[in-house]
Design a protein around this motif. Structure first.
Motif, PDB file in Angstrom:
ATOM      1  N   ALA A  46      -1.974  19.900  -4.201  1.00  0.00           N
ATOM      2  CA  ALA A  46      -0.854  20.663  -3.653  1.00  0.00           C
ATOM      3  C   ALA A  46       0.131  19.773  -2.896  1.00  0.00           C
ATOM      4  CB  ALA A  46      -1.387  21.731  -2.711  1.00  0.00           C
ATOM      5  N   ARG A  47      -0.395  18.746  -2.256  1.00  0.00           N
ATOM      6  CA  ARG A  47       0.499  17.891  -1.481  1.00  0.00           C
ATOM      7  C   ARG A  47       1.330  17.034  -2.437  1.00  0.00           C
ATOM      8  NH1 ARG A  47      -0.644  13.134  -0.123  1.00  0.00           N
ATOM      9  NH2 ARG A  47      -2.889  13.291  -0.002  1.00  0.00           N
ATOM     10  N   ASP A  48       2.578  16.806  -2.080  1.00  0.00           N
ATOM     11  CA  ASP A  48       3.421  15.934  -2.898  1.00  0.00           C
ATOM     12  C   ASP A  48       2.800  14.551  -2.900  1.00  0.00           C
ATOM     13  OD1 ASP A  48       5.160  17.949  -3.310  1.00  0.00           O
ATOM     14  OD2 ASP A  48       6.542  17.378  -1.700  1.00  0.00           O
ATOM     15  N   ARG A  49       2.634  13.993  -4.080  1.00  0.00           N
ATOM     16  CA  ARG A  49       2.002  12.683  -4.162  1.00  0.00           C
ATOM     17  C   ARG A  49       3.052  11.599  -3.984  1.00  0.00           C
ATOM     18  NH1 ARG A  49      -3.663  12.883  -5.010  1.00  0.00           N
ATOM     19  NH2 ARG A  49      -3.296  10.655  -5.019  1.00  0.00           N
ATOM     20  N   GLU A  50       2.577  10.489  -3.431  1.00  0.00           N
ATOM     21  CA  GLU A  50       3.462   9.338  -3.275  1.00  0.00           C
ATOM     22  C   GLU A  50       3.616   8.672  -4.648  1.00  0.00           C
ATOM     23  OE1 GLU A  50       4.994   8.857  -0.468  1.00  0.00           O
ATOM     24  OE2 GLU A  50       3.915  10.579   0.311  1.00  0.00           O
ATOM     25  N   PRO A  51       4.678   7.871  -4.860  1.00  0.00           N
ATOM     26  CA  PRO A  51       4.876   7.205  -6.153  1.00  0.00           C
ATOM     27  C   PRO A  51       3.683   6.327  -6.509  1.00  0.00           C
ATOM     28  CG  PRO A  51       6.744   6.853  -4.679  1.00  0.00           C
ATOM     29  CD  PRO A  51       5.701   7.537  -3.883  1.00  0.00           C
ATOM     30  N   ALA A  52       3.392   6.179  -7.824  1.00  0.00           N
ATOM     31  CA  ALA A  52       2.211   5.427  -8.268  1.00  0.00           C
ATOM     32  C   ALA A  52       2.447   3.924  -8.147  1.00  0.00           C
ATOM     33  CB  ALA A  52       1.858   5.812  -9.698  1.00  0.00           C
ATOM     34  N   THR A  53       2.622   3.492  -6.944  1.00  0.00           N
ATOM     35  CA  THR A  53       2.774   2.072  -6.649  1.00  0.00           C
ATOM     36  C   THR A  53       1.665   1.714  -5.672  1.00  0.00           C
ATOM     37  OG1 THR A  53       4.125   2.541  -4.723  1.00  0.00           O
ATOM     38  CG2 THR A  53       5.306   2.217  -6.815  1.00  0.00           C
ATOM     39  N   ALA A  54       1.472   0.433  -5.413  1.00  0.00           N
ATOM     40  CA  ALA A  54       0.401   0.037  -4.485  1.00  0.00           C
ATOM     41  C   ALA A  54       0.642   0.661  -3.107  1.00  0.00           C
ATOM     42  CB  ALA A  54       0.345  -1.480  -4.387  1.00  0.00           C
ATOM     43  N   ILE A  55       1.899   0.650  -2.664  1.00  0.00           N
ATOM     44  CA  ILE A  55       2.198   1.228  -1.341  1.00  0.00           C
ATOM     45  C   ILE A  55       2.012   2.746  -1.380  1.00  0.00           C
ATOM     46  CG2 ILE A  55       4.102   1.714   0.290  1.00  0.00           C
ATOM     47  CD1 ILE A  55       5.028  -1.176  -0.181  1.00  0.00           C
ATOM     48  N   GLY A  56       2.516   3.369  -2.455  1.00  0.00           N
ATOM     49  CA  GLY A  56       2.381   4.824  -2.592  1.00  0.00           C
ATOM     50  C   GLY A  56       0.921   5.243  -2.599  1.00  0.00           C
ATOM     51  N   GLU A  57       0.078   4.497  -3.321  1.00  0.00           N
ATOM     52  CA  GLU A  57      -1.344   4.842  -3.400  1.00  0.00           C
ATOM     53  C   GLU A  57      -2.035   4.639  -2.056  1.00  0.00           C
ATOM     54  OE1 GLU A  57      -2.788   2.697  -6.786  1.00  0.00           O
ATOM     55  OE2 GLU A  57      -1.713   4.025  -8.178  1.00  0.00           O
ATOM     56  N   SER A  58      -1.651   3.584  -1.340  1.00  0.00           N
ATOM     57  CA  SER A  58      -2.249   3.359  -0.009  1.00  0.00           C
ATOM     58  C   SER A  58      -1.865   4.479   0.945  1.00  0.00           C
ATOM     59  CB  SER A  58      -1.766   2.030   0.574  1.00  0.00           C
ATOM     60  OG  SER A  58      -2.340   0.983  -0.138  1.00  0.00           O
ATOM     61  N   LEU A  59      -0.599   4.899   0.840  1.00  0.00           N
ATOM     62  CA  LEU A  59      -0.133   5.992   1.698  1.00  0.00           C
ATOM     63  C   LEU A  59      -0.877   7.282   1.345  1.00  0.00           C
ATOM     64  CD1 LEU A  59       1.822   6.506   3.965  1.00  0.00           C
ATOM     65  CD2 LEU A  59       3.640   6.841   2.294  1.00  0.00           C
ATOM     66  N   ASP A  60      -1.097   7.495   0.040  1.00  0.00           N
ATOM     67  CA  ASP A  60      -1.854   8.664  -0.417  1.00  0.00           C
ATOM     68  C   ASP A  60      -3.248   8.703   0.204  1.00  0.00           C
ATOM     69  OD1 ASP A  60      -0.503  10.462  -1.934  1.00  0.00           O
ATOM     70  OD2 ASP A  60      -0.848   9.448  -3.840  1.00  0.00           O
ATOM     71  N   LEU A  61      -3.894   7.528   0.278  1.00  0.00           N
ATOM     72  CA  LEU A  61      -5.242   7.473   0.850  1.00  0.00           C
ATOM     73  C   LEU A  61      -5.240   7.905   2.312  1.00  0.00           C
ATOM     74  CD1 LEU A  61      -6.778   4.201  -0.629  1.00  0.00           C
ATOM     75  CD2 LEU A  61      -7.552   6.545  -1.020  1.00  0.00           C
ATOM     76  N   VAL A  62      -4.228   7.457   3.049  1.00  0.00           N
ATOM     77  CA  VAL A  62      -4.143   7.816   4.470  1.00  0.00           C
ATOM     78  C   VAL A  62      -3.896   9.322   4.613  1.00  0.00           C
ATOM     79  CG1 VAL A  62      -2.814   7.507   6.598  1.00  0.00           C
ATOM     80  CG2 VAL A  62      -3.326   5.538   5.146  1.00  0.00           C
ATOM     81  N   LEU A  63      -2.971   9.853   3.790  1.00  0.00           N
ATOM     82  CA  LEU A  63      -2.660  11.285   3.886  1.00  0.00           C
ATOM     83  C   LEU A  63      -3.852  12.132   3.446  1.00  0.00           C
ATOM     84  CD1 LEU A  63       1.024  11.198   2.572  1.00  0.00           C
ATOM     85  CD2 LEU A  63       0.228  11.326   4.936  1.00  0.00           C
ATOM     86  N   ALA A  64      -4.595  11.633   2.434  1.00  0.00           N
ATOM     87  CA  ALA A  64      -5.796  12.367   1.981  1.00  0.00           C
ATOM     88  C   ALA A  64      -6.843  12.395   3.085  1.00  0.00           C
ATOM     89  CB  ALA A  64      -6.369  11.720   0.723  1.00  0.00           C
ATOM     90  N   GLU A  65      -6.953  11.311   3.855  1.00  0.00           N
ATOM     91  CA  GLU A  65      -7.912  11.268   4.967  1.00  0.00           C
ATOM     92  C   GLU A  65      -7.556  12.342   6.001  1.00  0.00           C
ATOM     93  OE1 GLU A  65      -8.629   7.354   6.732  1.00  0.00           O
ATOM     94  OE2 GLU A  65      -8.770   8.300   8.681  1.00  0.00           O
ATOM     95  N   ILE A  66      -6.270  12.443   6.300  1.00  0.00           N
ATOM     96  CA  ILE A  66      -5.836  13.453   7.285  1.00  0.00           C
ATOM     97  C   ILE A  66      -6.126  14.864   6.748  1.00  0.00           C
ATOM     98  CG2 ILE A  66      -3.809  14.424   8.474  1.00  0.00           C
ATOM     99  CD1 ILE A  66      -2.692  11.483   8.418  1.00  0.00           C
ATOM    100  N   ASP A  67      -5.839  15.090   5.455  1.00  0.00           N
ATOM    101  CA  ASP A  67      -6.121  16.403   4.853  1.00  0.00           C
ATOM    102  C   ASP A  67      -7.606  16.724   4.916  1.00  0.00           C
ATOM    103  OD1 ASP A  67      -3.493  16.864   4.245  1.00  0.00           O
ATOM    104  OD2 ASP A  67      -3.651  16.308   2.136  1.00  0.00           O
TER     105      ASP A  67
END
Lengths: 154, 172
Positions: free
Chosen positions: A96-117
């Protein structure tokens, strides 16, 4: 975590009614306590009714009454009626959450946001309505003891 | 304190609740270890008898460490040996990870047939009294966030997220 307005109204209503399951309150009664829109709250109460958490009592003096199981209903159950706190591990990239772009930075940011979720889901999923009400009473009792202690010290 | 049977110094409220449940909370004895290990094995699917024997050695009567057992009779019959119903292990920890002295609940278990009767809450309350008696004013625990059963139990006892957060990383 910022909950949507409907979600917050849903939590106010269900907790207010669960405080005393024998009591009936109208949308206007609850709206007045929380200083919120009665029209918006009426829609939220219909959603809570469809979920079996409140019963509409018809007729003069009617209103809503809590009809759920406070020991089995978690905050996440109520929140889930109005919005989704994304569960990325289950939902994958279509979560449901908007995903970050499929780049190394985007994926790292996704991991942090997934942890918060994950933490938010675990928190909301572990607190039942009964626990919320019990904690409220506990805090009130603690504040009363503190006040009494202060008065005795004066 | 070797194998002494110190009756738990619970609050009057906890003691009354124990009496109403027909359950007594007392210090663990060597003879309880098998029942604790069996309950843990049933709960986790992993038998660890040596671990539990070690827990008893370290926590059975040591200062600031508590290994408590709930026992009682379910049928109300006055005769016969009381039945094992659950256990709790806790201790006072000081300055680990920079945290000031506080009480910790390390583990808690209640026999499945005895759940939802308030036995877990009684064990927790008696442990809290012991911890208070040992001079600390907060109680902590650490849980897997997927462990919804225990997470909901501790939330119902009023525990909220503390200031410490566990971090981890694979060792590659």
């Amino acid at each position: 975590v910022k909950l949507q307005k409907a979600t917050r109204y849903g939590l106010y209503a269900v907790l207010e009614l669960a405080r005393d399951p024998a009591r009936q309150l109208s949308a206007a009664d609850i709206a007045e306590i929380y200083d919120i829109s009665a029209n918006h709250l009426a829609k939220v109460l219909r959603d809570l009714g469809r979920a079996g958490l409140v019963d509409a009592v018809r007729g003069a003096g009617g209103g809503y009454r809590f009809s759920g199981n406070a020991k089995r209903t978690t905050l996440l159950d109520v929140i889930g009626l109005f919005e989704e706190i994304s569960d990325d591990r289950a939902a994958g990239r279509s979560g449901a959450r908007d995903r970050e772009p499929a780049t190394a930075i985007g994926e790292s940011l996704d991991l942090v946001l997934a942890e918060i979720d994950d933490i938010a889901r675990a928190t909301f999923g572990s607190i039942t309505l009964d626990t919320m009400l019990k904690n409220m009473r506990r805090r009130g009792e603690r504040a009363r003891r503190l006040r009494e202690g202060q008065t005795a010290a004066e | 304190m070797a194998d002494a049977d110190r009756t738990a110094t619970a609050t009057a409220a906890a003691a009354d609740r124990g009496a109403a449940l027909n359950v007594r909370v007392r210090d663990a004895r060597a003879g309880d270890v098998a029942a604790v290990a069996a309950l843990d094995a049933a709960n986790t699917g992993l038998a660890k008898p040596d671990y539990w024997a070690g827990v008893f050695e370290r926590f059975g009567g040591a200062a600031g460490r508590f290994f408590l057992i709930a026992e009682g009779r379910t049928d109300g019959a006055p005769g016969g040996a009381p039945q094992f119903m659950g256990f709790i292990v806790g201790e006072v920890r000081s300055w680990e990870f920079g945290a000031p002295p506080g009480g910790w609940v390390l583990t808690l278990g209640v026999e499945p047939a005895q759940r939802v009767r308030g036995i877990g809450t009684l064990l927790f309350d008696v442990l809290c009294e012991r911890l208070k008696g040992a001079g600390v004013s907060t109680v902590h625990t650490l849980l897997d966030r997927a462990d919804t059963l225990n997470m909901a139990f501790f939330r119902a006892q009023g525990l909220m997220a503390g200031s410490v957060i566990e971090l981890e990383r694979p060792l590659d």
